[in-house]
Design a protein around this motif. Structure first.
Motif, PDB file in Angstrom:
ATOM      1  N   PHE A  23       0.868  -1.174   0.000  1.00 47.17           N
ATOM      2  CA  PHE A  23       0.000   0.000   0.000  1.00 47.17           C
ATOM      3  C   PHE A  23       0.908   1.228   0.000  1.00 47.17           C
ATOM      4  O   PHE A  23       1.720   1.419   0.904  1.00 47.17           O
ATOM      5  CB  PHE A  23      -0.933   0.041   1.219  1.00 47.17           C
ATOM      6  CG  PHE A  23      -2.008   1.069   1.054  1.00 47.17           C
ATOM      7  CD1 PHE A  23      -3.206   0.743   0.443  1.00 47.17           C
ATOM      8  CD2 PHE A  23      -1.808   2.379   1.471  1.00 47.17           C
ATOM      9  CE1 PHE A  23      -4.202   1.690   0.252  1.00 47.17           C
ATOM     10  CE2 PHE A  23      -2.786   3.343   1.285  1.00 47.17           C
ATOM     11  CZ  PHE A  23      -3.983   2.993   0.674  1.00 47.17           C
ATOM     12  N   GLY A 110      -3.310   0.406  -3.306  1.00 45.37           N
ATOM     13  CA  GLY A 110      -2.765  -0.939  -3.330  1.00 45.37           C
ATOM     14  C   GLY A 110      -2.142  -1.284  -4.669  1.00 45.37           C
ATOM     15  O   GLY A 110      -2.684  -0.935  -5.719  1.00 45.37           O
ATOM     16  N   MET A 173      -8.094  -2.000  -3.131  1.00 44.42           N
ATOM     17  CA  MET A 173      -7.679  -2.274  -1.759  1.00 44.42           C
ATOM     18  C   MET A 173      -8.044  -1.085  -0.878  1.00 44.42           C
ATOM     19  O   MET A 173      -7.851   0.048  -1.278  1.00 44.42           O
ATOM     20  CB  MET A 173      -6.160  -2.503  -1.695  1.00 44.42           C
ATOM     21  CG  MET A 173      -5.617  -2.662  -0.292  1.00 44.42           C
ATOM     22  SD  MET A 173      -3.817  -2.618  -0.233  1.00 44.42           S
ATOM     23  CE  MET A 173      -3.451  -4.253  -0.769  1.00 44.42           C
TER      24      MET A 173
END
Length: 179
Positions: A23, A110, A173
Motif C-alpha cells: 500500500f 494498493g 484495496m
C-alpha cells in the motif's frame, strides 16, 4: 556503493510466491507523454523531466532526483513519471518551463509488485505483466489500472544483472488500519 535516492513510501501488506502486495502513500509526480515503449525509446521523456528537476522551471530550482522512474501505457500513449521528493506538495513545486510536463498528485493505494533484475525492454516487461496479472487474478484480486514499469537504476551505467526493476499493477484495496 552508489547514491541513494528517495523512494515512494509503502507498507508491505503481504508476500506471495513471486510477488508482494503493497500500500503506497500519496505522492506528487512530474509526468510527460513519451514516444517509446521502453527506456531507450523513452529517453526523450526522461531528458524532458530531468531538465525540469535540474532547473528547467520558473524558479530555476534544482529538485532532488528520486527513484524509480515509472513508465506505463496511458489512454493517450506511453507515459513517464518521476515522483517528486516528499517535501513538496503539488502547489509548492516550481512550474515546469516545458508545457508538456504535468505535475499531478498521485493518490496512494494498493499495488502488486513483481521484482526483477536485468533488462526491462518491452517484450520482457509485457511477459512479466502477463505473469503478474495471472497471479493477481488467481488470488481473486481486482486490477484497477494499467501496469507500471518501475526502473530504479540508470540503465546506461548499471550492469544489467545489478539493475533493480519492478512491475507494479494497481489493485482494489482499502487503506490498511494503522495503530
Amino acid at each position: 556503493m552508489g547514491v541513494t535516492y528517495e523512494e515512494p513510501e509503502f507498507v508491505v501488506i503481504s508476500k506471495h510466491r513471486g510477488f508482494e502486495i503493497r500500500f503506497y502513500s500519496d505522492t506528487v509526480q512530474a509526468r510527460v507523454r513519451t514516444t517509446g515503449k521502453d527506456w531507450r525509446g523513452s529517453s526523450g521523456g526522461f531528458r524532458r523531466i530531468a531538465g525540469y528537476i535540474f532547473g528547467g522551471n520558473n524558479r530555476n530550482e534544482m529538485i532532488a532526483m528520486t527513484a524509480p522512474v515509472h513508465i506505463w501505457e496511458g489512454d493517450d500513449g506511453m507515459m513517464m513519471a518521476f515522483t517528486m521528493p516528499s517535501e513538496y506538495s503539488e502547489n509548492s513545486l516550481p512550474l515546469p518551463n516545458d508545457e508538456g510536463i504535468q505535475l499531478e498528485r498521485q493518490e496512494g493505494g494498493g499495488f502488486c509488485a513483481l521484482k526483477f533484475s536485468g533488462l526491462s525492454g518491452p517484450r520482457k516487461s509485457k511477459r512479466l505483466i502477463r505473469r503478474l496479472s495471472t497471479m493477481i487474478e488467481s488470488k481473486g484480486l481486482k486490477i484497477t489500472g494499467p501496469a507500471l514499469l518501475a526502473i530504479y537504476d540508470n540503465p546506461n551505467t548499471t550492469l544489467p544483472f545489478l539493475r533493480r526493476n519492478e512491475i507494479l499493477i494497481p489493485i482494489e484495496m482499502e487503506q490498511p488500519k494503522t495503530d
